[in-house]
Design an enzyme around this catalytic site. Structure first.
Site, PDB file in Angstrom:
ATOM      1  N   GLU A 190      47.710  46.690  45.865  1.00 53.86           N
ATOM      2  CA  GLU A 190      46.281  46.395  45.796  1.00 53.86           C
ATOM      3  C   GLU A 190      46.152  45.069  45.081  1.00 53.86           C
ATOM      4  O   GLU A 190      46.502  44.937  43.917  1.00 53.86           O
ATOM      5  CB  GLU A 190      45.551  47.465  44.977  1.00 53.86           C
ATOM      6  CG  GLU A 190      45.274  48.713  45.746  1.00 53.86           C
ATOM      7  CD  GLU A 190      44.532  49.740  44.897  1.00 53.86           C
ATOM      8  OE1 GLU A 190      43.842  49.350  43.931  1.00 53.86           O
ATOM      9  OE2 GLU A 190      44.683  50.924  45.185  1.00 53.86           O
ATOM     10  N   ASP A 230      35.076  47.916  35.767  1.00 52.81           N
ATOM     11  CA  ASP A 230      36.373  47.731  35.121  1.00 52.81           C
ATOM     12  C   ASP A 230      36.309  47.777  33.604  1.00 52.81           C
ATOM     13  O   ASP A 230      35.355  47.310  32.999  1.00 52.81           O
ATOM     14  CB  ASP A 230      36.987  46.404  35.566  1.00 52.81           C
ATOM     15  CG  ASP A 230      37.496  46.473  36.995  1.00 52.81           C
ATOM     16  OD1 ASP A 230      38.331  47.359  37.262  1.00 52.81           O
ATOM     17  OD2 ASP A 230      37.053  45.673  37.824  1.00 52.81           O
TER      18      ASP A 230
END
Ligand SMILES: Cc1ncc(COP(=O)(O)O)c(C=O)c1O
Lengths: 266, 396
Positions: free
Chosen positions: A57, A68
Site C-alpha cells: 500500500e 491518521d
C-alpha cells in the site's frame, strides 16, 4: 464465493487466491510515498518485495490526514516537505513496475485526486501499473462517483468496514468492494493500538459475512499480534509500526528481518 | 417553490455529502435520525427555545444604528445584536441545540474545535450547564491570539488541548477533533461550530442558527420598515450568515456574505474560500477549498481567528453558484477601520469577524437609497479581540 471469483483477476485478487490455495495469510505493508526521502521509496519497495510481502500500500501524503494518527501524519508531512506530488508518485509506480509485479494499491485522501482529475487519475494510475486504490474518506454511498472510472481502467476500489458498521451494511460493502475487504480493527485513527481480544470477535464476524478476502489493519504492532489477528482473517496490513521501524532501522538488514519474521509467522 | 435543501443524501446542489471514514457513517446516520425526530418533537423544541430565552438571552435586539445611518446618509442600518448573547457571540444558539441532542443520545463527553475560541467558550458553557465533560481542541497559534477565551474555557471546566500540527489554527483543530471523535465515537458527541462537516451537520447547525433570521423577520415586521431589504453577514464557515439568510431565502431580500480578504485577494494571505477556492473535500464534505496546484490544503490568513479557515459550508457554495447570495471579501485593514468606526459612532465594539460585515457597508451603502433597510449581523462582541485592537489601532 461467486462475486470474488468473477472479479476481473487483478494482481491483488490473483495473489490473494494463490495464498488461499496454499492456506497462507497475506501480509501487506503501508509505506508513505517519499518518506523518509524521495530517493528512498524505490529501494524500500525493493526491500519489502524481496522480504516477501504480498501487497504494497503506497500512501499518497495529504496535508490534512484526518484518519491518521501521529506517526502517519508526521511521515506525510515530511514527504510533502520533500516535494511529493501525485504525479511523482505515479512516476515511482512506473519505476517500481520495472522490477516487480508486486500487487500495489494507492491509499490516500480525496482532495489531491479531485485536483488531479478523477478520470485522469484512474487512467494514469492504470497505465503505470497501479492495481487498486483505498480511499478511506469515500463511503459506500459515494463510491459510484469513482466505480465506473475504476472499472474502465481495471483498478480495484478496496472498501473498508469498521466496528461500527452494521451487519447488513458489511454485506453491502462486501458486495461493492473489489480486491479485498479492508477491516479496520478498531474505532480510531491509524496507529491506535488495540488488543487481540478486542478485535477477534469482530473480525471473526466480518470473516463469516464476507465473500472477499478480509485483511485487517489499523493498530497492528508486532509479529505476535499480526499472527493472532491473521489467524481469524485472510491477512494483515501494517502501517504505522512499519514506518516506525523505517525510522529506527533505516533501509537495513534489520528492517528486512523484521518483515521476514512477520511473513514467516503468518 | 420550496427550497428543500439539503436533499436526502445531504447535498446542496453539487455540494455537501458525507466524506468520512466508515467508522463515522453509522453514528452520523443515527444523529441524522435523532435530529429529524427531535425537530418535530415539541418537548425538544420547547426546551431549546426556553434555554435560549432564559439562559442565552434571546431574543437579541435589532438595534437601529442611528449615527452610522447618518454617516452614510442612505438606507437605514440595523444591527442584529448577537454580541449580546450569553458568551458574546451567536455560537451559543447552535451549541444549545447540539448539546440537547447529546443529552438525548446519552453521550456524556462533549468535544469541539474552536478558532477564535467563541465556539469553544459556548460549548464549555453549555456543557457546564448540563454537567457534561468537555474537551476543546484549539490550534496553538489561536490559543496565543485568543488567550482570554482559553482562560474562560478552563474556568468553565473544559480541557483545552493545544493542537500543534499544520498551521496550528482552526483547520488543524478540526482535524484533531475528528480524530478524537473517530476514536471515542461510542461515548462522545462532537459539537461542530459552523455549517461545515459531514451531513447532517451543515443542515443542523443552519437550523439551530436560523433563530437569528426568524427573529429579524419578526422584528422588522413590527418596525414596519420598507420593502427593500439588504442582509449582510460575515462568512468563516458560514453559520451566522446561514442563520440570518435561511429564513429569507424565499423573500426578495438581497443578501451579502463577507469573507476575509486578509492582506488582499491578490496575495496568498487571505481566507476568501468562496472567492478563491476550488471544489474539493475537507473535513467531511464536498465544498470550496483553498488549495495549491497539487490539491494540498492551503493556509488561510485573516486577522480574525474565527474567519481563518480554508473551507466553507457547502450550502454557501450552492447559494453562490445559484446567485441567490452574493459573496464579497474585505481586508484586515478594512475590518479594523470598521471596528473603530462602529465603536465611535454607535458605542459598540464588534468582534473582528463581525467587523468584516460592517466594513462591507463601505461598498454597499452608496448603492442603497433612503427608505431602504440594511440589516448587519453583529455576530459577536470585541472583548476577545482587545489585544489585537491594542496592537493595531492607535489613539492619541
Ligand atoms: C463572532 C464570530 N463571528 C463569526 C464567526 C465565524 O463563524 P461563522 O462563519 O460560522 O459564523 C466566528 C467564529 O469563531 C465568531 O466568533
Amino acid at each position: 464465493m461467486s462475486s470474488f471469483h468473477e472479479d476481473h483477476q487483478s494482481r491483488v485478487t490473483k495473489r490473494l487466491l494463490e495464498l488461499r490455495r496454499k492456506n497462507r495469510k497475506a501480509f501487506a505493508v503501508f509505506l508513505t510515498a517519499g518518506y523518509p526521502s524521495l530517493d528512498s521509496t524505490l529501494p524500500l519497495v525493493r526491500l519489502c518485495d524481496e522480504a516477501g510481502i504480498d501487497i504494497l500500500e503506497l500512501g499518497m501524503p495529504f496535508s490534512d490526514p484526518l484518519a491518521d494518527g501521529p506517526i502517519i501524519q508526521a511521515c506525510s508531512q515530511q514527504a510533502l516537505n520533500n516535494g511529493v506530488t501525485l504525479s511523482w508518485i505515479l512516476e515511482q509506480v512506473q519505476a517500481i513496475r520495472e522490477f516487480t509485479n508486486l500487487p500495489l494499491v494507492l491509499m490516500g485522501y480525496l482532495n489531491p485526486i479531485f485536483r488531479y482529475g478523477v478520470e485522469k487519475f484512474f487512467r494514469d494510475a492504470s497505465s503505470v501499473g497501479v492495481d487498486g486504490v483505498i480511499l478511506p474518506e469515500v463511503p459506500l454511498e459515494e463510491v459510484h462517483r469513482f466505480s465506473h472510472h475504476a472499472r474502465a481502467n481495471s483498478i480495484d476500489i478496496v472498501l473498508l468496514v469498521s466496528p461500527t458498521t452494521p451487519i447488513s451494511r458489511i454485506k453491502e460493502i462486501d458486495k461493492t468492494t473489489s480486491g479485498f475487504l479492508y477491516c479496520v480493527s478498531s474505532t480510531g485513527v491509524t496507529g491506535h493500538s488495540t488488543t487481540v481480544d478486542e478485535v477477534r470477535a469482530y473480525v471473526v464476524m466480518v470473516k463469516e459475512l464476507a465473500v472477499h478476502p478480509v485483511l485487517v489493519g489499523f493498530g497492528i504492532r508486532s509479529a505476535e499480534h499480526a499472527q493472532q489477528v491473521a489467524s481469524v482473517a485472510d491477512g494483515v496490513i501494517i502501517g504505522s509500526e512499519f514506518l516506525t521501524k523505517i525510522r529506527s532501522l533505516g533501509q537495513t538488514n534489520g528492517l528486512q528481518m523484521w518483515i521476514r519474521k512477520i511473513r514467516e509467522s503468518l | 417553490m420550496k427550497y428543500g435543501l439539503p436533499d436526502k443524501r445531504g447535498y446542496f446542489g453539487a455540494y455537501g455529502g458525507r466524506f468520512v471514514p466508515e467508522t463515522l457513517i453509522e453514528p452520523l446516520r443515527r444523529l441524522e435520525k435523532l435530529y429529524t425526530r427531535m425537530k418535530r418533537d415539541p418537548a425538544f423544541t420547547n426546551e431549546y427555545y426556553s434555554i435560549l430565552r432564559e439562559y442565552a438571552g434571546r431574543p437579541t435586539p435589532l438595534t437601529f444604528a442611528e449615527r452610522l445611518t447618518a454617516y452614510y446618509g442612505r438606507a437605514s442600518i440595523f444591527l442584529k445584536r448577537e454580541d449580546l448573547c450569553h458568551t458574546g457571540a451567536h455560537k451559543i444558539n447552535n451549541v444549545v441545540g447540539q448539546i440537547l441532542l447529546a443529552v438525548r443520545s446519552k453521550k456524556k463527553r462533549i468535544i469541539a474545535e474552536t478558532g477564535a475560541g467563541q465556539h469553544g467558550v459556548a460549548t464549555a458553557t453549555v456543557a457546564a450547564r448540563f454537567g457534561l465533560q468537555c474537551v476543546v481542541y484549539m490550534g496553538e497559534e489561536d490559543m496565543h491570539r485568543q488567550q482570554l477565551n482559553v482562560y474562560r474555557m478552563k474556568m468553565l471546566g473544559a480541557e483545552v488541548i493545544p493542537v500543534t500540527s499544520g498551521s496550528r489554527t482552526l483547520k488543524d483543530a478540526t482535524s484533531e477533533a475528528i480524530r478524537d471523535w473517530v476514536t471515542n465515537v461510542n461515548d462522545t458527541f462532537y459539537v461542530i461550530g459552523s455549517v461545515v462537516g459531514p451531513h447532517p451537520y451543515p443542515m443542523m447547525v443552519r437550523d439551530f442558527q436560523a433563530i437569528i433570521g426568524k427573529e429579524v423577520r419578526k422584528q422588522l415586521r413590527t418596525l414596519n420598515t420598507g420593502k427593500s431589504l439588504y442582509l449582510i453577514a460575515c462568512v468563516g464557515g458560514g453559520s451566522n450568515a446561514a442563520g440570518l439568510f435561511y429564513p429569507f431565502l424565499q423573500s426578495t431580500a438581497r443578501m451579502y456574505g463577507v469573507e476575509a480578504a486578509g492582506l488582499g485577494l491578490d496575495t496568498d494571505k487571505h481566507a476568501a474560500t468562496l472567492a478563491k477556492g476550488i471544489p474539493g473535500v475537507l473535513h467531511g464534505s464536498l465544498s470550496y477549498v483553498l488549495q495549491d496546484d497539487d490539491g494540498q490544503i492551503a493556509l488561510a490568513h485573516s486577522i480574525s481567528a474565527g474567519l481563518d479557515y480554508p473551507g466553507v459550508g457547502p450550502e454557501h457554495c450552492y447559494l453562490k453558484e445559484s446567485g441567490r447570495v452574493q459573496y464579497h471579501a474585505v481586508t484586515d485593514e478594512e475590518a479594523l477601520k470598521a471596528a473603530a468606526l462602529l465603536a465611535k459612532l454607535e458605542g459598540i465594539i464588534p468582534a473582528l469577524e463581525s467587523a468584516h460585515a460592517i466594513a462591507f457597508l463601505e461598498k454597499l451603502m452608496p448603492c442603497t437609497k433612503k427608505g431602504e433597510c440594511v440589516v448587519v449581523n453583529l455576530s459577536g462582541r470585541g472583548d476577545k479581540d482587545m489585544q489585537t485592537f491594542m496592537e493595531r489601532l492607535t489613539y492619541e
